[in-house]
Write an enzyme that holds these catalytic residues in place. Sequence first.
Site, PDB file in Angstrom:
ATOM      1  N   ARG A  62     -13.531  -8.516   1.680  1.00 52.99           N
ATOM      2  CA  ARG A  62     -12.105  -8.259   1.444  1.00 52.99           C
ATOM      3  C   ARG A  62     -11.311  -9.521   1.782  1.00 52.99           C
ATOM      4  O   ARG A  62     -10.396  -9.925   1.066  1.00 52.99           O
ATOM      5  CB  ARG A  62     -11.604  -7.097   2.329  1.00 52.99           C
ATOM      6  CG  ARG A  62     -12.136  -5.722   1.972  1.00 52.99           C
ATOM      7  CD  ARG A  62     -11.606  -5.242   0.638  1.00 52.99           C
ATOM      8  NE  ARG A  62     -10.150  -5.210   0.574  1.00 52.99           N
ATOM      9  CZ  ARG A  62      -9.379  -4.223   1.028  1.00 52.99           C
ATOM     10  NH1 ARG A  62      -9.928  -3.157   1.582  1.00 52.99           N
ATOM     11  NH2 ARG A  62      -8.046  -4.269   0.916  1.00 52.99           N
ATOM     12  N   ARG A  93       0.886  -1.189   0.000  1.00 55.83           N
ATOM     13  CA  ARG A  93       0.000   0.000   0.000  1.00 55.83           C
ATOM     14  C   ARG A  93       0.908   1.219   0.000  1.00 55.83           C
ATOM     15  O   ARG A  93       1.691   1.419   0.932  1.00 55.83           O
ATOM     16  CB  ARG A  93      -0.907  -0.004   1.229  1.00 55.83           C
ATOM     17  CG  ARG A  93      -1.555   1.338   1.480  1.00 55.83           C
ATOM     18  CD  ARG A  93      -2.680   1.301   2.475  1.00 55.83           C
ATOM     19  NE  ARG A  93      -3.840   0.639   1.927  1.00 55.83           N
ATOM     20  CZ  ARG A  93      -5.077   0.752   2.435  1.00 55.83           C
ATOM     21  NH1 ARG A  93      -5.284   1.494   3.502  1.00 55.83           N
ATOM     22  NH2 ARG A  93      -6.085   0.132   1.885  1.00 55.83           N
ATOM     23  N   GLN A 149     -10.026  -4.045  -3.227  1.00 54.36           N
ATOM     24  CA  GLN A 149     -11.304  -3.553  -2.726  1.00 54.36           C
ATOM     25  C   GLN A 149     -12.402  -3.789  -3.759  1.00 54.36           C
ATOM     26  O   GLN A 149     -13.500  -4.256  -3.431  1.00 54.36           O
ATOM     27  CB  GLN A 149     -11.193  -2.047  -2.413  1.00 54.36           C
ATOM     28  CG  GLN A 149     -12.485  -1.423  -1.940  1.00 54.36           C
ATOM     29  CD  GLN A 149     -12.891  -1.905  -0.559  1.00 54.36           C
ATOM     30  OE1 GLN A 149     -12.112  -1.798   0.377  1.00 54.36           O
ATOM     31  NE2 GLN A 149     -14.111  -2.419  -0.423  1.00 54.36           N
ATOM     32  N   CYS A 181     -16.231   1.691   0.586  1.00 53.55           N
ATOM     33  CA  CYS A 181     -15.030   0.908   0.922  1.00 53.55           C
ATOM     34  C   CYS A 181     -14.625   1.089   2.382  1.00 53.55           C
ATOM     35  O   CYS A 181     -13.933   0.240   2.927  1.00 53.55           O
ATOM     36  CB  CYS A 181     -13.881   1.275  -0.010  1.00 53.55           C
ATOM     37  SG  CYS A 181     -13.333   2.982   0.133  1.00 53.55           S
ATOM     38  N   ASP A 184     -17.132   7.397  -1.890  1.00 56.14           N
ATOM     39  CA  ASP A 184     -15.883   7.305  -1.123  1.00 56.14           C
ATOM     40  C   ASP A 184     -15.603   8.698  -0.547  1.00 56.14           C
ATOM     41  O   ASP A 184     -16.234   9.681  -0.954  1.00 56.14           O
ATOM     42  CB  ASP A 184     -14.742   6.840  -2.052  1.00 56.14           C
ATOM     43  CG  ASP A 184     -13.447   6.537  -1.312  1.00 56.14           C
ATOM     44  OD1 ASP A 184     -13.482   6.391  -0.069  1.00 56.14           O
ATOM     45  OD2 ASP A 184     -12.384   6.470  -1.967  1.00 56.14           O
ATOM     46  N   HIS A 230      -7.392   0.628  -6.431  1.00 56.78           N
ATOM     47  CA  HIS A 230      -7.631  -0.204  -5.241  1.00 56.78           C
ATOM     48  C   HIS A 230      -8.273  -1.514  -5.733  1.00 56.78           C
ATOM     49  O   HIS A 230      -9.438  -1.795  -5.454  1.00 56.78           O
ATOM     50  CB  HIS A 230      -8.538   0.541  -4.262  1.00 56.78           C
ATOM     51  CG  HIS A 230      -8.463   0.048  -2.847  1.00 56.78           C
ATOM     52  ND1 HIS A 230      -7.653  -1.009  -2.460  1.00 56.78           N
ATOM     53  CD2 HIS A 230      -9.088   0.473  -1.712  1.00 56.78           C
ATOM     54  CE1 HIS A 230      -7.794  -1.211  -1.165  1.00 56.78           C
ATOM     55  NE2 HIS A 230      -8.656  -0.334  -0.684  1.00 56.78           N
TER      56      HIS A 230
HETATM   57  N1  NVA Z   1      -9.879   6.800  -1.452  1.00 61.16           N
HETATM   58  C1  NVA Z   1      -9.518   6.366  -0.134  1.00 61.16           C
HETATM   59  C2  NVA Z   1      -9.731   4.897   0.008  1.00 61.16           C
HETATM   60  C3  NVA Z   1      -9.377   4.344   1.355  1.00 61.16           C
HETATM   61  C4  NVA Z   1      -9.579   2.866   1.453  1.00 61.16           C
HETATM   62  C5  NVA Z   1      -8.074   6.728   0.136  1.00 61.16           C
HETATM   63  O1  NVA Z   1      -7.242   6.563  -0.766  1.00 61.16           O
HETATM   64  O2  NVA Z   1      -7.777   7.210   1.225  1.00 61.16           O
HETATM   65  N1   CP Z   2     -11.121  -0.039   2.498  1.00 58.92           N
HETATM   66  C1   CP Z   2      -9.841  -0.109   2.919  1.00 58.92           C
HETATM   67  O1   CP Z   2      -8.917  -0.330   2.142  1.00 58.92           O
HETATM   68  O2   CP Z   2      -9.709   0.062   4.258  1.00 58.92           O
HETATM   69  P1   CP Z   2      -8.350   0.290   5.070  1.00 58.92           P
HETATM   70  O3   CP Z   2      -7.810   1.644   4.639  1.00 58.92           O
HETATM   71  O4   CP Z   2      -8.758   0.258   6.499  1.00 58.92           O
HETATM   72  O5   CP Z   2      -7.379  -0.799   4.722  1.00 58.92           O
END
Ligand code: NVA
Ligand code: CP
Length: 307
Positions: free
Chosen positions: A290, A103, A133, A262, A222, A130
């Site tokens: 997930r 990540r 997800q 998500c 989101d 993502h």
């Molecule tokens: N768009 C959000 C998704 C988190 C799972 C982010 O990148 O923070």
């Molecule tokens: N939806 C998701 O990826 O959650 P986290 O940021 O908690 O991993």
Amino acid sequence: MKKDLLKLLDLTREDMTKILNVGDQMKYNQKHGLTHNHLQGKTLAMIFEKNSTRTRVSFETGMYQLGGHAIFLSGKESQIGRGEPVEDTARVLSRYCDGIMIRTYSQEEVEKLGQYATIPVINGLTDFAHPCQVLADLMTVREHKAKLEGLKMCFIGDGNNMVNSLIVGGLKCGMDVSVACPEGYDPHPDVMAFTKTVTDCKFSLVRDPREAAAGADVVFTDVWASMGQEEETMKRRAAFQGYQVNGDLMALTNPGCMVQHCLPAHRGEEITAEVFEAHAQEIFDEAENRLHAQKAVMYLLMGGESI
Ligand code: NVA
Ligand code: CP
């Protein structure tokens, strides 16, 4: 044969269907106490350069349930935080482990990791995509609606990693996709270019959320400010006024329309508390999936079977 899961643009519809089918099987096996330790003795390195709850816990738990082991590597505390090149991290982890989940911010970094690693690399979220997800999201919609083909997916909000992956995943699985974003917050150009190549499903990018929501079977949203965009919070709050999933918007959708998020969610911003709670069952099914969808990905990539 694909070695990695870096973005859904790399997968075919058949690849995705296979992951969803194996995901359903993983879920069945887990719920029925059936042994499925296909990754016994294998190790997943998990690199996190951004915060996480779901991704970390679902990957780590998934590896344990498959008989393997997961190692958490914080971007800050590992040598990555001190500037060790991704090319070297890739080759080192390939000597110890059987897979890498990462990540981070840049998609290019993840692509480079995939290029230099001799073991599978899984994208656990970048600024661009993502994929894990969205595989869980598609699994959840299919579970609730018994199909994906012909359904209309709508996304309201920021043209970010989530919508980039939803557009590709939805269209590749035969869904019509309608997106409402404010001007200046459109999905990534590569994703918009992909939509132009699709002939069997409808895609639209509009400014009016009501137009996108009309006749939808599933509504996604989101956060307005993603990880790494915290400084833009106030500016974004102003730009996204009117891009909220609320009761008025839901009234325009098809009967039985699902809501997916998500998570984490900001109630009162992209979604009202009322809509969130009315659809909490579906949203937490999505979070649960997930685990199952990622177990399918790990099994297919790390267990010797290709996606
Ligand atoms: N768009 C959000 C998704 C988190 C799972 C982010 O990148 O923070
Ligand atoms: N939806 C998701 O990826 O959650 P986290 O940021 O908690 O991993």
